[in-house]
Scaffold this motif. Sequence first.
Motif, PDB file in Angstrom:
ATOM      1  N   ALA A  24      -1.861   5.560   3.334  1.00  0.00           N
ATOM      2  CA  ALA A  24      -0.504   5.027   3.189  1.00  0.00           C
ATOM      3  C   ALA A  24       0.271   5.184   4.483  1.00  0.00           C
ATOM      4  O   ALA A  24       1.013   4.282   4.897  1.00  0.00           O
ATOM      5  N   ALA A  65      -1.013   2.658   6.848  1.00  0.00           N
ATOM      6  CA  ALA A  65      -0.521   1.327   6.485  1.00  0.00           C
ATOM      7  C   ALA A  65       0.927   1.155   6.904  1.00  0.00           C
ATOM      8  O   ALA A  65       1.316   0.093   7.403  1.00  0.00           O
ATOM      9  N   GLY A  66       1.738   2.179   6.707  1.00  0.00           N
ATOM     10  CA  GLY A  66       3.133   2.100   7.110  1.00  0.00           C
ATOM     11  C   GLY A  66       3.285   1.926   8.611  1.00  0.00           C
ATOM     12  O   GLY A  66       4.115   1.135   9.081  1.00  0.00           O
ATOM     13  N   GLY A  74       2.634   1.539  -3.378  1.00  0.00           N
ATOM     14  CA  GLY A  74       1.711   1.982  -4.415  1.00  0.00           C
ATOM     15  C   GLY A  74       1.391   3.462  -4.317  1.00  0.00           C
ATOM     16  O   GLY A  74       1.332   4.170  -5.332  1.00  0.00           O
ATOM     17  N   ALA A  75       1.204   3.956  -3.101  1.00  0.00           N
ATOM     18  CA  ALA A  75       0.938   5.384  -2.909  1.00  0.00           C
ATOM     19  C   ALA A  75       2.133   6.229  -3.333  1.00  0.00           C
ATOM     20  O   ALA A  75       1.991   7.275  -3.955  1.00  0.00           O
ATOM     21  N   ALA A  76       3.328   5.739  -3.011  1.00  0.00           N
ATOM     22  CA  ALA A  76       4.532   6.471  -3.400  1.00  0.00           C
ATOM     23  C   ALA A  76       4.689   6.509  -4.910  1.00  0.00           C
ATOM     24  O   ALA A  76       5.083   7.524  -5.486  1.00  0.00           O
ATOM     25  N   VAL A 103       0.842  -1.205   0.000  1.00  0.00           N
ATOM     26  CA  VAL A 103       0.000   0.000   0.000  1.00  0.00           C
ATOM     27  C   VAL A 103       0.874   1.251   0.000  1.00  0.00           C
ATOM     28  O   VAL A 103       0.651   2.200  -0.761  1.00  0.00           O
ATOM     29  N   VAL A 104       1.888   1.243   0.842  1.00  0.00           N
ATOM     30  CA  VAL A 104       2.802   2.388   0.921  1.00  0.00           C
ATOM     31  C   VAL A 104       3.533   2.573  -0.399  1.00  0.00           C
ATOM     32  O   VAL A 104       3.642   3.700  -0.922  1.00  0.00           O
ATOM     33  N   ALA A 139      -2.614  10.383   1.106  1.00  0.00           N
ATOM     34  CA  ALA A 139      -1.412   9.953   1.818  1.00  0.00           C
ATOM     35  C   ALA A 139      -1.735   9.400   3.195  1.00  0.00           C
ATOM     36  O   ALA A 139      -0.921   8.682   3.773  1.00  0.00           O
ATOM     37  N   ARG A 198       2.317   6.416  -7.135  1.00  0.00           N
ATOM     38  CA  ARG A 198       1.341   7.349  -7.708  1.00  0.00           C
ATOM     39  C   ARG A 198       1.715   8.794  -7.445  1.00  0.00           C
ATOM     40  O   ARG A 198       1.374   9.684  -8.222  1.00  0.00           O
TER      41      ARG A 198
END
Length: 560
Positions: free
Chosen positions: A227, A230-231, A197-199, A194-195, A224, A201
């Motif tokens: 993410a 999730a982190g 993927g967000a990064a 998840v992290v 954000a 994008r």
Amino acid sequence: MPSGPDPIDPATGERAGRPRLPARLARAVRREARRTAAAAASGVVLAAAFPPYDLWPLALVAVAALGLLTRGRTVRQGAWLGLAAGLPFFLVLLKWLNVIGWDAVFGLALVEALFFVPLGAGLALSSRLPLWPLWGACLWVAEEWARDRVPFGGFPWGRLAFAVTDSPFLPLAALGGAPLVTFAVALTAGLLAVVAGAAARAVPLARRGTGRNDGDGTGGARPARPAAAAGALAAATVVSGYAVPVPTEAADTVRIAVVQGNVQQPGMDFLGRPMLILSNHVEATLELAEDVDEGRVERPDLVIWPENASDLDPHRHPQAYAAIDRAAGAVGVPILVGALVDHREHEGYVENQGIVWDPETGPGASYTKQHPVPFGEYVPYREQLSKVITRLQRVPRDFWPGESTGVLDVGPARLGDVICFEVAYDEIVRDTVNDGARALVIQTNNATYGRTGQPEQQLVMSRLRAVEHGRAVVTAATSGISAVVAPDGTIEQRTEEFTQDVLTADLPLRDETTLADRIGSAPEWALAIVGVLSCAVAHVLGRRGRAYGGIGTDEKRQQQ
């Protein structure tokens, strides 16, 4: 407003503004080829997390990568990506089988990789749901649940839990065994996906300098937040093992000696002439007895020999009986002897046993291996397959499975005997502990696979079992690796391969059981069922979405 269909290009006959079908197909092929290659790379990376490489963080990288690759894919695409990851993973992990033949490596790798097909499909399907890292982690447990049981009793080699025995995840085994460790690893990897993927994008947006407004004046800050959450949850899952108490306090101790007699040669023909391996173990035990008599070594309370230390049935071969009796009499304490014993009732069958040999009364209680290895210790469909695969004729007799756990009184200690690959199976080890074993003994013979990485892969299983059950674990191997593992999973002593050696240690004996012992397989079943149900829910929601005009279909999701 659209002004009508695109005009026809007279040069190509295609509508202007649309790429040719072959061009679109070529782009799709290139796109899927890249994904397939990435999935295959993730399988190789996952294999590198296991011994002999021992790069456990790569397990997180590989599982996260497969989660990202299958996210938003169709079920068929996910299934293909699962196979693309699984086959190279098992090819690298099981390459130690090449001593039998590379066809054996490929055959077993392919069978095991087939379990990654429904895993990949399930990851793709469940990724349509909120909290998809959670459902994906449950699916990893479900995949291992199935692979632990079928075909022919299963082959659980390559479980995520076996890759992370040097990590903070290990103490979780005391709560829910190997399945909980696998779940924690897969969940952490999904959250890291998840992290990542967000990064990924965020980078194009930053390059374009977009000032996207989410309606709350944050300029894109809201995406954000998941993410970041999730982190934080991933970090908490990693360190959660530190909060798990691992009970190690011993009720009492017993002095043991582990004899590694060695073999004449590695590979398929390690046995050599009859009595050679038995003579090696007798010789090493006699040297131990001499050291005891001379005061150089404290007398042990018991001695442990490995699997197949006697390649002749001592009940039917007087020379084998006399040799073992001589060793036991010299050292003056019971020996747990690994021996091949002819079945007394079923002619043509053999039993793989651990026998308690008393220096005064001779052979006594014994344990027969419950889970013989298919195609190694018995041949399924022997009559049909041996005609096609002549190599199977090198297994002349089938092993007869035992029906009870290996709890044996060896001198003053109540030990649980587990033979070779049985250490990989949750239920065999757990039942042995719950039947009263105060410490565990893994009698094994890895001479066929010496210096291939297989002994190291098996040793990490002993480490996980030690923590899972709060028991010291002794691995006794003919040619190595023999080891003494503390209840917290620490390797206190170990031998080198293909050397004759003797380990002596004060082995802690414990009566207290862990939560993992008491709840048994319940966590594995629960997590596996949740994973399967998540796929069912995603399937139903997908069908319902298509019924209302295609909202949420695979095609639209891929375009997004």
